[in-house]
Design an enzyme around this catalytic site. Structure first.
Site, PDB file in Angstrom:
ATOM      1  N   MET A 186      83.043  99.129  37.983  1.00  0.00           N
ATOM      2  CA  MET A 186      82.602  99.578  39.304  1.00  0.00           C
ATOM      3  C   MET A 186      81.828 100.893  39.190  1.00  0.00           C
ATOM      4  O   MET A 186      82.183 101.912  39.787  1.00  0.00           O
ATOM      5  CB  MET A 186      83.804  99.734  40.235  1.00  0.00           C
ATOM      6  CG  MET A 186      83.463  99.706  41.711  1.00  0.00           C
ATOM      7  SD  MET A 186      82.729  98.152  42.219  1.00  0.00           S
ATOM      8  CE  MET A 186      83.277  98.074  43.930  1.00  0.00           C
ATOM      9  N   GLY A 187      80.761 100.862  38.388  1.00  0.00           N
ATOM     10  CA  GLY A 187      79.852 101.991  38.319  1.00  0.00           C
ATOM     11  C   GLY A 187      78.732 101.822  39.327  1.00  0.00           C
ATOM     12  O   GLY A 187      78.880 101.128  40.331  1.00  0.00           O
ATOM     13  N   ARG A 188      77.587 102.445  39.045  1.00  0.00           N
ATOM     14  CA  ARG A 188      76.471 102.388  39.995  1.00  0.00           C
ATOM     15  C   ARG A 188      76.055 100.956  40.315  1.00  0.00           C
ATOM     16  O   ARG A 188      75.897 100.569  41.478  1.00  0.00           O
ATOM     17  CB  ARG A 188      75.254 103.132  39.421  1.00  0.00           C
ATOM     18  CG  ARG A 188      75.382 104.636  39.329  1.00  0.00           C
ATOM     19  CD  ARG A 188      74.016 105.204  38.922  1.00  0.00           C
ATOM     20  NE  ARG A 188      74.068 106.633  38.639  1.00  0.00           N
ATOM     21  CZ  ARG A 188      74.203 107.152  37.434  1.00  0.00           C
ATOM     22  NH1 ARG A 188      74.324 106.352  36.397  1.00  0.00           N
ATOM     23  NH2 ARG A 188      74.224 108.465  37.254  1.00  0.00           N
ATOM     24  N   ILE A 189      75.838 100.164  39.262  1.00  0.00           N
ATOM     25  CA  ILE A 189      75.330  98.808  39.480  1.00  0.00           C
ATOM     26  C   ILE A 189      76.421  97.922  40.070  1.00  0.00           C
ATOM     27  O   ILE A 189      76.152  97.099  40.958  1.00  0.00           O
ATOM     28  CB  ILE A 189      74.779  98.222  38.172  1.00  0.00           C
ATOM     29  CG1 ILE A 189      73.648  99.103  37.621  1.00  0.00           C
ATOM     30  CG2 ILE A 189      74.268  96.805  38.394  1.00  0.00           C
ATOM     31  CD1 ILE A 189      73.150  98.709  36.248  1.00  0.00           C
ATOM     32  N   THR A 210      74.985  90.325  34.117  1.00  0.00           N
ATOM     33  CA  THR A 210      73.743  91.102  34.025  1.00  0.00           C
ATOM     34  C   THR A 210      73.990  92.394  33.259  1.00  0.00           C
ATOM     35  O   THR A 210      73.173  93.315  33.315  1.00  0.00           O
ATOM     36  CB  THR A 210      73.206  91.445  35.434  1.00  0.00           C
ATOM     37  OG1 THR A 210      74.206  92.161  36.167  1.00  0.00           O
ATOM     38  CG2 THR A 210      72.819  90.191  36.197  1.00  0.00           C
ATOM     39  N   ARG A 212      75.681  93.188  29.468  1.00  0.00           N
ATOM     40  CA  ARG A 212      75.237  93.040  28.089  1.00  0.00           C
ATOM     41  C   ARG A 212      75.739  91.707  27.554  1.00  0.00           C
ATOM     42  O   ARG A 212      76.852  91.271  27.881  1.00  0.00           O
ATOM     43  CB  ARG A 212      75.765  94.189  27.213  1.00  0.00           C
ATOM     44  CG  ARG A 212      74.992  95.480  27.364  1.00  0.00           C
ATOM     45  CD  ARG A 212      73.606  95.372  26.758  1.00  0.00           C
ATOM     46  NE  ARG A 212      72.822  96.590  26.905  1.00  0.00           N
ATOM     47  CZ  ARG A 212      71.967  96.829  27.892  1.00  0.00           C
ATOM     48  NH1 ARG A 212      71.815  95.923  28.853  1.00  0.00           N
ATOM     49  NH2 ARG A 212      71.282  97.937  27.940  1.00  0.00           N
ATOM     50  N   GLU A 225      70.175  88.256  21.802  1.00  0.00           N
ATOM     51  CA  GLU A 225      68.905  87.863  22.419  1.00  0.00           C
ATOM     52  C   GLU A 225      67.723  88.420  21.622  1.00  0.00           C
ATOM     53  O   GLU A 225      67.857  89.441  20.964  1.00  0.00           O
ATOM     54  CB  GLU A 225      68.854  88.340  23.879  1.00  0.00           C
ATOM     55  CG  GLU A 225      68.939  89.848  24.076  1.00  0.00           C
ATOM     56  CD  GLU A 225      68.968  90.237  25.549  1.00  0.00           C
ATOM     57  OE1 GLU A 225      68.063  90.998  25.960  1.00  0.00           O
ATOM     58  OE2 GLU A 225      69.893  89.806  26.286  1.00  0.00           O
ATOM     59  N   HIS A 267      66.399  88.165  30.727  1.00  0.00           N
ATOM     60  CA  HIS A 267      66.654  89.613  30.836  1.00  0.00           C
ATOM     61  C   HIS A 267      65.669  90.273  31.819  1.00  0.00           C
ATOM     62  O   HIS A 267      64.896  91.159  31.450  1.00  0.00           O
ATOM     63  CB  HIS A 267      66.579  90.286  29.463  1.00  0.00           C
ATOM     64  CG  HIS A 267      67.382  91.551  29.384  1.00  0.00           C
ATOM     65  ND1 HIS A 267      68.024  91.957  28.249  1.00  0.00           N
ATOM     66  CD2 HIS A 267      67.634  92.510  30.314  1.00  0.00           C
ATOM     67  CE1 HIS A 267      68.644  93.109  28.478  1.00  0.00           C
ATOM     68  NE2 HIS A 267      68.417  93.458  29.728  1.00  0.00           N
TER      69      HIS A 267
END
Length: 323
Positions: free
Chosen positions: A156-159, A240, A242, A271, A289
Site C-alpha cells: 500500500m505505497g503510492r501506486i 504491475t 515486478r 522479460e 510492460h
C-alpha cells in the site's frame, strides 16, 4: 570546466534527450537495445554517470573490482531491483530512481488489466478479429462483475493507494490490503480500507488481488503455488509491480487447473521473455510492460533523472537517492 560524461542506455523521450545533450557530454545508445553485461561493465569504467532502465541488469558481476569511473547510476524508473545496490554502494556509486511521477499511469494500467481480464476483453477482441463472432447471444463470453467486489492490494505505497482509490471510488469496490508497516492515513480512511495481518488473509478475502510491492530477493516469488491456492477460485491476480514477485510456473499451473479464474500481467520474470504456456492461455491478459507508457509520464521520469544528475554534479544532495 568539462561537462560530466554520461551514458544513456536506451532511447528516452526526445525533449529529455535534448536537455541531457545540452547539459552533459552525453552518449546515447541509438540502437535502443539492452546493453550486454560486458558493455555495461565497460561503461562503468568510462562514464561519470550511467542512466540505466529496468532492461539493464546490473548484478555484482558487472561492477569492475577497480577503476570504476561511474559515480552515479540515475535509474529511469521507480524500481531498482535490477541493480545490485550493495555492489554499487561498495564501489562508492550513488543510485537514484524516479518515484512519484509514474504513480497514476501505473495505477491506470492495473485497473485496465483488472477490467480486461474480468470482462474477457482480450478473448473477445481476438475472437472478433479472427472473424469468429457470430452475433450477440445471452451466454456469450460471460465474465465477472467488477463493481461492488473486493480488491486486495499487496503493497500500500503510492501506486497501491492510487489503484485502490480508482477501484473504490470508481467501481464501489471494498478495499483490503497487506503492507509490512502500518498504514493509517487520510487516504486509507477515506476508502474505508482495512489492513489485514497477512498476505494470506488478503488473498482469501479478495475477488481481485493487485500487486504493488517492490521486486528483488526479498519479494521473489511472494506469490507462489501455496498463496495462489489461498485465493478464491473465482479470483483474479493483477501484477504491475515486478515480474519476479510471481512464480510464473505456479501461476500457469493455477490458471490451467482453475485454481484461480484469471490474471492480468504487465511485467514478467526475465522479460522480455514470456513463457509460451502463458501465451496459450485465454484467461490471462498480457501487456508489454506499459505501466508508465504515456508521453507525460515518460517525460516526467526523464526530467526526474535529469534533476538527480544536475544536483549530483552540482554537489547538492540528490532528491531521489536509494543508495
Amino acid at each position: 570546466m568539462m561537462k560530466p560524461r554520461i551514458l544513456v542506455t536506451r532511447r528516452w523521450p526526445a525533449s529529455v534527450e535534448r536537455i541531457l545533450a545540452d547539459r552533459f557530454d552525453t552518449t546515447f545508445n541509438r540502437d535502443d537495445t539492452p546493453l550486454s553485461p560486458l558493455q555495461l561493465s565497460d561503461a562503468l569504467g568510462q562514464f561519470d554517470a550511467v542512466l540505466p532502465t529496468v532492461s539493464d541488469r546490473l548484478p555484482a558481476s558487472v561492477f569492475p573490482e577497480a577503476d570504476v569511473r561511474t559515480r552515479l547510476l540515475a535509474n529511469f524508473g521507480v524500481g531498482f531491483s535490477h541493480i545490485d545496490i550493495d555492489a554499487a554502494r561498495a564501489r562508492g556509486v550513488t543510485v537514484t530512481n524516479t518515484p512519484g511521477v509514474l504513480t497514476d499511469c501505473t495505477a491506470d494500467i492495473a485497473l485496465s488489466l483488472l477490467l480486461a481480464v474480468a470482462r474477457r476483453a482480450g478473448e473477445g477482441e481476438r475472437q472478433l478479429r479472427a472473424g469468429q463472432w457470430t452475433g450477440w447471444c445471452p451466454t456469450h463470453m460471460i465474465g465477472a462483475k467488477v463493481s461492488g467486489k473486493t480488491i486486495g492490494i499487496i503493497g500500500m505505497g503510492r501506486i497501491g493507494k492510487a489503484a485502490a482509490r480508482r477501484a473504490h471510488f470508481g467501481f464501489d469496490m471494498k478495499v483490503v490490503f497487506y503492507n509490512r508497516s502500518k498504514v493509517d492515513d487520510e487516504a486509507v480512511s477515506a476508502m474505508g480500507a482495512r489492513q489485514l495481518a497477512s498476505v494470506e488473509e488478503v488473498l482469501a478475502e479478495a475477488d481481485f488481488v493487485s500487486l504493488h510491492c517492490p521486486g528483488g530477493a526479498e519479494n521473489r516469488h511472494l506469490i507462489n503455488a501455496a498463496r495462489l491456492r489461498a485465493m478464491k477460485p473465482s479470483a483474479f491476480l493483477i501484477n504491475t509491480a515486478r515480474g519476479d514477485v510471481v512464480d510464473q510456473q505456479a501461476l500457469v499451473d493455477a490458471l490451467e487447473s482453475g485454481t484461480i479464474a484469471g490474471a492480468g500481467l504487465d511485467v514478467y520474470d526475465g522479460e522480455p521473455a514470456v513463457p509460451a504456456a502463458l501465451m496459450r492461455l485465454e484467461n490471462v491478459v498480457l501487456l508489454p510492460h506499459l505501466g508508465s507508457a504515456t508521453e507525460e509520464t515518460r517525460v516526467a521520469m526523464g526530467m526526474r533523472a535529469v534533476d538527480n544528475l544536475t544536483a549530483f554534479f552540482d554537489g547538492r544532495a540528490v532528491p531521489d537517492k536509494v543508495a
